[in-house]
Write a protein that holds these residues in place. Structure first.
Motif, PDB file in Angstrom:
ATOM      1  N   GLN A  90       7.364  -1.681 -18.405  1.00  0.00           N
ATOM      2  CA  GLN A  90       6.701  -0.863 -19.405  1.00  0.00           C
ATOM      3  C   GLN A  90       5.445  -0.203 -18.832  1.00  0.00           C
ATOM      4  OE1 GLN A  90       5.452  -3.066 -22.826  1.00  0.00           O
ATOM      5  NE2 GLN A  90       4.611  -1.275 -23.900  1.00  0.00           N
ATOM      6  N   LEU A  91       4.739  -0.909 -17.963  1.00  0.00           N
ATOM      7  CA  LEU A  91       3.475  -0.406 -17.412  1.00  0.00           C
ATOM      8  C   LEU A  91       3.643   0.106 -15.976  1.00  0.00           C
ATOM      9  CD1 LEU A  91       1.184  -3.345 -18.596  1.00  0.00           C
ATOM     10  CD2 LEU A  91       1.357  -1.076 -19.637  1.00  0.00           C
ATOM     11  N   LYS A  92       4.839   0.539 -15.616  1.00  0.00           N
ATOM     12  CA  LYS A  92       5.108   0.861 -14.204  1.00  0.00           C
ATOM     13  C   LYS A  92       4.167   1.918 -13.632  1.00  0.00           C
ATOM     14  CE  LYS A  92       8.952   3.921 -15.557  1.00  0.00           C
ATOM     15  NZ  LYS A  92       8.868   3.600 -17.004  1.00  0.00           N
ATOM     16  N   SER A  93       3.799   2.918 -14.437  1.00  0.00           N
ATOM     17  CA  SER A  93       2.915   3.964 -13.911  1.00  0.00           C
ATOM     18  C   SER A  93       1.510   3.417 -13.662  1.00  0.00           C
ATOM     19  CB  SER A  93       2.856   5.145 -14.878  1.00  0.00           C
ATOM     20  OG  SER A  93       2.473   4.712 -16.174  1.00  0.00           O
ATOM     21  N   GLN A  94       0.982   2.633 -14.636  1.00  0.00           N
ATOM     22  CA  GLN A  94      -0.337   2.037 -14.426  1.00  0.00           C
ATOM     23  C   GLN A  94      -0.309   1.030 -13.287  1.00  0.00           C
ATOM     24  OE1 GLN A  94       1.058   2.578 -17.501  1.00  0.00           O
ATOM     25  NE2 GLN A  94      -0.474   2.316 -19.108  1.00  0.00           N
ATOM     26  N   VAL A  95       0.768   0.235 -13.217  1.00  0.00           N
ATOM     27  CA  VAL A  95       0.897  -0.742 -12.129  1.00  0.00           C
ATOM     28  C   VAL A  95       0.891  -0.037 -10.776  1.00  0.00           C
ATOM     29  CG1 VAL A  95       2.510  -2.353 -11.043  1.00  0.00           C
ATOM     30  CG2 VAL A  95       2.056  -2.509 -13.496  1.00  0.00           C
ATOM     31  N   SER A  96       1.590   1.077 -10.689  1.00  0.00           N
ATOM     32  CA  SER A  96       1.681   1.806  -9.414  1.00  0.00           C
ATOM     33  C   SER A  96       0.329   2.346  -8.988  1.00  0.00           C
ATOM     34  CB  SER A  96       2.687   2.956  -9.532  1.00  0.00           C
ATOM     35  OG  SER A  96       3.969   2.467  -9.867  1.00  0.00           O
ATOM     36  N   THR A  97      -0.415   2.954  -9.927  1.00  0.00           N
ATOM     37  CA  THR A  97      -1.704   3.552  -9.559  1.00  0.00           C
ATOM     38  C   THR A  97      -2.719   2.485  -9.159  1.00  0.00           C
ATOM     39  OG1 THR A  97      -2.257   3.622 -11.923  1.00  0.00           O
ATOM     40  CG2 THR A  97      -1.406   5.637 -10.922  1.00  0.00           C
ATOM     41  N   ILE A  98      -2.736   1.355  -9.897  1.00  0.00           N
ATOM     42  CA  ILE A  98      -3.672   0.282  -9.533  1.00  0.00           C
ATOM     43  C   ILE A  98      -3.297  -0.314  -8.179  1.00  0.00           C
ATOM     44  CG2 ILE A  98      -4.591  -1.965 -10.198  1.00  0.00           C
ATOM     45  CD1 ILE A  98      -4.068  -1.196 -13.107  1.00  0.00           C
ATOM     46  N   ALA A  99      -2.011  -0.510  -7.958  1.00  0.00           N
ATOM     47  CA  ALA A  99      -1.563  -1.046  -6.672  1.00  0.00           C
ATOM     48  C   ALA A  99      -1.950  -0.120  -5.526  1.00  0.00           C
ATOM     49  CB  ALA A  99      -0.059  -1.269  -6.685  1.00  0.00           C
ATOM     50  N   LEU A 100      -1.907   1.185  -5.757  1.00  0.00           N
ATOM     51  CA  LEU A 100      -2.305   2.138  -4.720  1.00  0.00           C
ATOM     52  C   LEU A 100      -3.794   2.040  -4.413  1.00  0.00           C
ATOM     53  CD1 LEU A 100      -0.258   5.369  -5.535  1.00  0.00           C
ATOM     54  CD2 LEU A 100      -0.091   3.934  -3.502  1.00  0.00           C
ATOM     55  N   VAL A 101      -4.602   1.853  -5.456  1.00  0.00           N
ATOM     56  CA  VAL A 101      -6.044   1.692  -5.228  1.00  0.00           C
ATOM     57  C   VAL A 101      -6.308   0.425  -4.416  1.00  0.00           C
ATOM     58  CG1 VAL A 101      -8.284   1.357  -6.322  1.00  0.00           C
ATOM     59  CG2 VAL A 101      -6.674   3.005  -7.280  1.00  0.00           C
ATOM     60  N   VAL A 102      -5.627  -0.673  -4.787  1.00  0.00           N
ATOM     61  CA  VAL A 102      -5.761  -1.907  -4.013  1.00  0.00           C
ATOM     62  C   VAL A 102      -5.306  -1.677  -2.575  1.00  0.00           C
ATOM     63  CG1 VAL A 102      -4.965  -4.286  -3.773  1.00  0.00           C
ATOM     64  CG2 VAL A 102      -5.501  -3.378  -6.038  1.00  0.00           C
ATOM     65  N   ALA A 103      -4.203  -0.950  -2.405  1.00  0.00           N
ATOM     66  CA  ALA A 103      -3.686  -0.675  -1.062  1.00  0.00           C
ATOM     67  C   ALA A 103      -4.699   0.100  -0.233  1.00  0.00           C
ATOM     68  CB  ALA A 103      -2.371   0.101  -1.159  1.00  0.00           C
ATOM     69  N   CYS A 104      -5.415   1.027  -0.856  1.00  0.00           N
ATOM     70  CA  CYS A 104      -6.438   1.789  -0.129  1.00  0.00           C
ATOM     71  C   CYS A 104      -7.527   0.858   0.398  1.00  0.00           C
ATOM     72  CB  CYS A 104      -7.052   2.848  -1.040  1.00  0.00           C
ATOM     73  SG  CYS A 104      -5.961   4.227  -1.414  1.00  0.00           S
ATOM     74  N   GLY A 105      -8.008  -0.033  -0.466  1.00  0.00           N
ATOM     75  CA  GLY A 105      -9.048  -0.953  -0.038  1.00  0.00           C
ATOM     76  C   GLY A 105      -8.589  -1.871   1.066  1.00  0.00           C
ATOM     77  N   ILE A 106      -7.395  -2.436   0.929  1.00  0.00           N
ATOM     78  CA  ILE A 106      -6.884  -3.363   1.930  1.00  0.00           C
ATOM     79  C   ILE A 106      -6.608  -2.639   3.250  1.00  0.00           C
ATOM     80  CG2 ILE A 106      -4.974  -4.894   2.519  1.00  0.00           C
ATOM     81  CD1 ILE A 106      -6.946  -6.026   0.475  1.00  0.00           C
ATOM     82  N   SER A 107      -6.020  -1.447   3.176  1.00  0.00           N
ATOM     83  CA  SER A 107      -5.717  -0.717   4.419  1.00  0.00           C
ATOM     84  C   SER A 107      -6.989  -0.332   5.154  1.00  0.00           C
ATOM     85  CB  SER A 107      -4.878   0.519   4.112  1.00  0.00           C
ATOM     86  OG  SER A 107      -5.579   1.413   3.262  1.00  0.00           O
ATOM     87  N   ALA A 108      -8.020   0.095   4.406  1.00  0.00           N
ATOM     88  CA  ALA A 108      -9.300   0.425   5.050  1.00  0.00           C
ATOM     89  C   ALA A 108      -9.900  -0.813   5.700  1.00  0.00           C
ATOM     90  CB  ALA A 108     -10.266   1.017   4.028  1.00  0.00           C
ATOM     91  N   PHE A 109      -9.824  -1.939   5.008  1.00  0.00           N
ATOM     92  CA  PHE A 109     -10.372  -3.195   5.535  1.00  0.00           C
ATOM     93  C   PHE A 109      -9.620  -3.635   6.794  1.00  0.00           C
ATOM     94  CE2 PHE A 109     -10.215  -7.866   5.607  1.00  0.00           C
ATOM     95  CZ  PHE A 109     -11.563  -8.169   5.656  1.00  0.00           C
ATOM     96  N   VAL A 110      -8.291  -3.659   6.713  1.00  0.00           N
ATOM     97  CA  VAL A 110      -7.477  -4.124   7.843  1.00  0.00           C
ATOM     98  C   VAL A 110      -7.608  -3.172   9.030  1.00  0.00           C
ATOM     99  CG1 VAL A 110      -5.109  -4.533   8.624  1.00  0.00           C
ATOM    100  CG2 VAL A 110      -5.856  -5.389   6.404  1.00  0.00           C
ATOM    101  N   ALA A 111      -7.559  -1.861   8.759  1.00  0.00           N
ATOM    102  CA  ALA A 111      -7.628  -0.890   9.855  1.00  0.00           C
ATOM    103  C   ALA A 111      -8.960  -0.983  10.589  1.00  0.00           C
ATOM    104  CB  ALA A 111      -7.419   0.527   9.310  1.00  0.00           C
ATOM    105  N   ALA A 112     -10.061  -0.986   9.832  1.00  0.00           N
ATOM    106  CA  ALA A 112     -11.380  -1.004  10.471  1.00  0.00           C
ATOM    107  C   ALA A 112     -11.632  -2.322  11.196  1.00  0.00           C
ATOM    108  CB  ALA A 112     -12.469  -0.753   9.425  1.00  0.00           C
ATOM    109  N   LEU A 113     -11.307  -3.446  10.556  1.00  0.00           N
ATOM    110  CA  LEU A 113     -11.607  -4.745  11.158  1.00  0.00           C
ATOM    111  C   LEU A 113     -10.685  -5.050  12.335  1.00  0.00           C
ATOM    112  CD1 LEU A 113     -13.804  -6.751  10.551  1.00  0.00           C
ATOM    113  CD2 LEU A 113     -12.167  -8.105   9.247  1.00  0.00           C
ATOM    114  N   SER A 114      -9.409  -4.670  12.230  1.00  0.00           N
ATOM    115  CA  SER A 114      -8.494  -4.923  13.353  1.00  0.00           C
ATOM    116  C   SER A 114      -8.819  -4.009  14.533  1.00  0.00           C
ATOM    117  CB  SER A 114      -7.039  -4.735  12.914  1.00  0.00           C
ATOM    118  OG  SER A 114      -6.804  -3.402  12.481  1.00  0.00           O
TER     119      SER A 114
END
Length: 787
Positions: free
Chosen positions: A14-38
């Motif tokens: 039911q919330l697939k669109s909201q779930v997708s957008t929030i997951a993308l925001v989380v993905a941005c934070g994690i990817s920035a963290f992993v990319a910079a630190l690694s």
């Protein structure tokens, strides 16, 4: 499948669109963290591993000339493990494939044995064979930039004599991972390279048999650096020693370490913004889900479900969103980390630069994202725990509307019914509207903080390479020469104007702070190289004062009017106090400026010069290059247009890649915030909007009520975002500030406009999606509500 798990699956669908957008925001934070630190971890590992394998020296010293007989005195010093002397000279090269003069730094190799310190790593070809004084090794970056391979030939002017040399190998050195020409903190592999040659070849050409002008040392385990430096300086001072220095001040190591630390700083700041936004969105979405599922929660409690399993149900929902985002972010972060590490390899010459991902990094990234998730859903889960079944069975208490300022003053009558509804609803929930506007502001701010670097680089190029350094070429000499040399330079083909300068290596000290730099003597009438203030206006140089770049003044903690002590590091080792008369807006390097005559008086010399700036007629450019190659006293030549090109191709390229990544992340945040807010507002007021449709309101009028609130929140968040973006840009300058350069805090109106338009377009896209849903409301099913 358990009942709550089935419900969880339905909620996600039911919330697939909201779930997708929030997951993308989380993905941005994690990817920035992993990319910079690694990337930081990979570069640090490459640096430390190479230093250890190559026995990188701990101490360095340059001098004029000293006999080999003093080596035993240094070996016997407490704290010294090993000493190795060398000959180092900058010479002019003539490449078969090039027209412009190229500079090579000749570094001697021990005859018959490999160096013990700063050992070379052979990439292609072979090492120099004993007795072959015409054989050389060249640095990898120089070879790649000029298309040189083992077997190729080049010519070098050694102490006035032209010598033919043959390339037999391509090598790397821990001393020149980041290759910088003298006086320019920007690498230029096409015009400056490192050349290793047999010591006998250099000693015979420069009359240095039994002598040296450069020494590298390693420390014994547990030895303290400062006492060793003092002892080495006392030995070398009578021989024109320029002052020994530790690894921390070695140019290549210093710039590499600063770049690596930038990666660490980015890894601890940028992801926090994205994860904070994700926590905010999770709080809003889960809170909205709780409010719309009051009846379901009440029924579950009535049939025996306790608070804990129901609370865990919503925690599971948030966890699945975060885990999906974290998984995507990990994949993207590893990919970005590999690209960023490869990008560094273009100008960081490590023999083994492998991207690696420590096992603890994904665990840490997921842990941080789960902490952000927990903080975001605690409030919503608390509302689940305190909800009583009997109370939840009843419809929620209608909101209590209060008179707004416009209503109390009778101004509300000037607005249409739709606008009145917008005003009342915003006034009913000011906190939610304020938080939405704040989220929009952060999206605007991230865009501005990424895009401002384009403006900063444009300003930097204009200020440094056009307003301050206006010469076509800067010629440096092997040793101080008389001003008569200016007349010789002035008569070279194509030279329209020439100015002479005098520089000297010094140590500046103010209180307990000190810094080694170059003091540049500039004539009062100089036009080609001028120190400028913050407004890019020339600064007059006082005959008795000294000008410092603003960053050097910060390092020394001095201001105009304060006194600094100048320690000359060559010749007579004179000492002089000077008053800081002004600060120079110099964006590249940390330098000091004095009057030309004052510098010569400091050195107790006549009117000697060490460099010359020239303007060239482009028609005679090739003839000028050819004539310049024949001058025996020339050590380096720096061309202004080449420096601009090199800067944009190295430092600028990395900045532009980083900007592109940051801009994409900001767009995702903007869409995530705006779209989620619009969807939540629609789900909360769908019954109200359907009622208005039944009462006769048109689709456009109904849509304008909901979308009008979105527009107000957007317009409220944009100005705030511009201000926060300015703060973010200022913070990013401090994160990326190095001795090589500092980005100026310049944000053009077009950058603000681009960020604002991007957010407005995100809002428009979200509005169109919501408008489509409003237009297709099923009024009958929507209006069915419990009594």
């Amino acid at each position: 499948m358990k009942t709550l798990n089935k419900k969880l699956l339905r909620d996600i669908i039911q919330l697939k669109s909201q779930v997708s957008t929030i997951a993308l925001v989380v993905a941005c934070g994690i990817s920035a963290f992993v990319a910079a630190l690694s990337t930081y971890d990979s570069l640090t590992w490459s640096q430390e591993t190479y230093y250890k394998r190559a026995h990188f020296a701990d101490l360095f010293a340059t001098l004029k000339r000293a006999p080999e007989t003093i080596v035993n005195r240094m070996v016997e010093l407490p704290g010294i493990a090993e000493v190795e002397t060398r000959l180092v000279f900058d010479v002019t090269l003539d490449l078969e494939k090039g027209v412009e003069p190229v500079v090579g730094r000749m570094v001697s190799l021990p005859d018959g044995t490999p160096p013990r310190l700063n050992q070379l790593h052979l990439r292609r070809g072979r090492f120099v064979e004993p007795g072959h004084n015409d054989e050389i090794l060249i640095s990898e970056g120089f070879a790649a930039a000029n298309g040189l391979l083992p077997g190729d030939h080049l010519a070098a002017t050694l102490n006035g004599r032209r010598e033919a040399l043959r390339v037999v190998g391509i090598a790397l050195s821990p001393e020149y991972i980041y290759v910088l020409p003298g006086g320019v903190p920007i690498p230029d592999d096409s015009r400056f390279g490192i050349i290793w040659i047999a010591r006998s070849a250099l000693s015979s050409s420069f009359n240095m048999e039994g002598a040296f002008n450069n020494v590298v040392l390693s420390l014994a385990p547990g030895a303290s650096l400062e006492p060793v430096i003092d002892s080495v300086d006392r030995i070398l001072e009578p021989y024109g020693g320029l002052g020994s220095y530790g690894r921390s001040e070695q140019l290549s190591h210093r710039f590499i370490s600063q770049e690596i630390m930038q990666q660490k700083a980015m890894a601890t700041t940028i992801p926090a913004i994205f994860l904070g936004v994700a926590a905010f969105l999770l709080n809003v979405v889960i809170g909205r889900l709780v409010s719309t599922q009051r009846e379901q929660i009440a029924m579950m409690k009535a049939i025996g479900y306790g608070n804990f399993p129901i609370a865990m149900h919503y925690f599971k929902l948030a966890s699945l969103i975060v885990i999906a985002g974290a998984g995507t972010g990990l994949i993207a972060g590893i990919w970005l980390g590999e690209r960023m590490t490869a990008l560094y390899s273009d100008y960081f010459r490590f023999p083994l630069q492998i991207y690696r991902l420590n096992p603890w990094l994904p665990v840490l990234a997921i842990g941080i994202s789960l902490i952000a998730m927990t903080s975001g859903v605690l409030n919503a889960v608390y509302r689940v725990l305190i909800l009583k079944p009997a109370e939840a069975m009843r419809p929620p208490v209608p909101p209590a509307y209060r008179e707004t300022f416009l209503e109390r003053n009778g101004l509300i009558r000037f607005f249409s019914p739709q606008v009145r509804m917008i005003i009342r609803n915003i006034g009913r929930r000011p906190l939610r509207s304020g938080l939405t506007a704040l989220g929009v502001a952060f999206a605007v701010a991230i865009l501005i903080s990424g895009l401002f670097a384009y403006d900063a680089i444009d300003y930097m190029v204009h200020a440094q390479f056009y307003a301050s350094d206006r010469e076509d070429a800067m010629i440096a000499f092997t040793q101080p020469v008389t001003k008569r040399t200016l007349y010789e330079i002035g008569h070279l083909p194509g030279v329209r104007y020439v100015e002479g300068f005098r520089d000297v290596p010094v140590k500046l000290q103010a209180g307990h702070r000190s810094y080694r730099t170059v003091l540049l003597g500039i004539p009062q009438s100089a036009e080609l190289k001028r120190p400028l203030d913050i407004n890019l206006l020339p600064i007059n140089i006082s005959p008795d004062g000294i000008l410092l770049t603003d960053r050097l003044a910060e390092h020394l903690d001095v201001h105009p009017g304060d006194r600094v002590t100048i320690y000359e590091l060559q010749g007579g080792r004179t000492e002089r106090a000077a008053i800081v008369t002004g600060l120079v807006n110099d964006l590249v390097g940390l330098s000091a400026y004095m009057d030309f005559d004052s510098v010569n008086r400091l050195l107790s010399e006549g009117e000697s010069i060490t460099s010359a700036a020239v303007l060239i007629d482009r028609i005679y450019e090739d003839q000028f290059y050819s004539a310049l190659k024949q001058l025996p006293k020339v050590s380096t030549v720096i061309f202004r247009l080449a420096s601009i090109q090199t800067f944009l191709e190295t430092t600028g390229k990395y900045i532009f890649v980083f900007i592109g990544i940051l801009t994409g992340f900001a767009a995702i945040i903007a869409i995530g915030i705006v779209y989620n807010n619009a969807r939540i507002a629609l789900s909360e007021r769908v019954w109200e909007l359907a009622s208005l449709r039944v009462l006769g309101f048109t689709r456009r009028e109904v849509s304008s009520i909901l979308l009008g609130e979105l527009a107000v929140e957007l317009l409220a968040g944009i100005p705030l975002g511009c201000w926060i973006g300015y703060l973010f840009a200022s913070a990013s300058i401090h994160l990326t500030d190095t001795e090589m350069f500092r980005l100026p805090l310049i944000i053009e109106p077009k950058t603000y406009a681009y960020a604002v338009v991007s957010i407005l377009l995100s809002g428009m896209v979200s509005a169109l999606i919501v408008r489509h849903r409003i237009d297709h409301l099923d009024l009958v099913s929507t209006l069915k509500t419990r009594e």
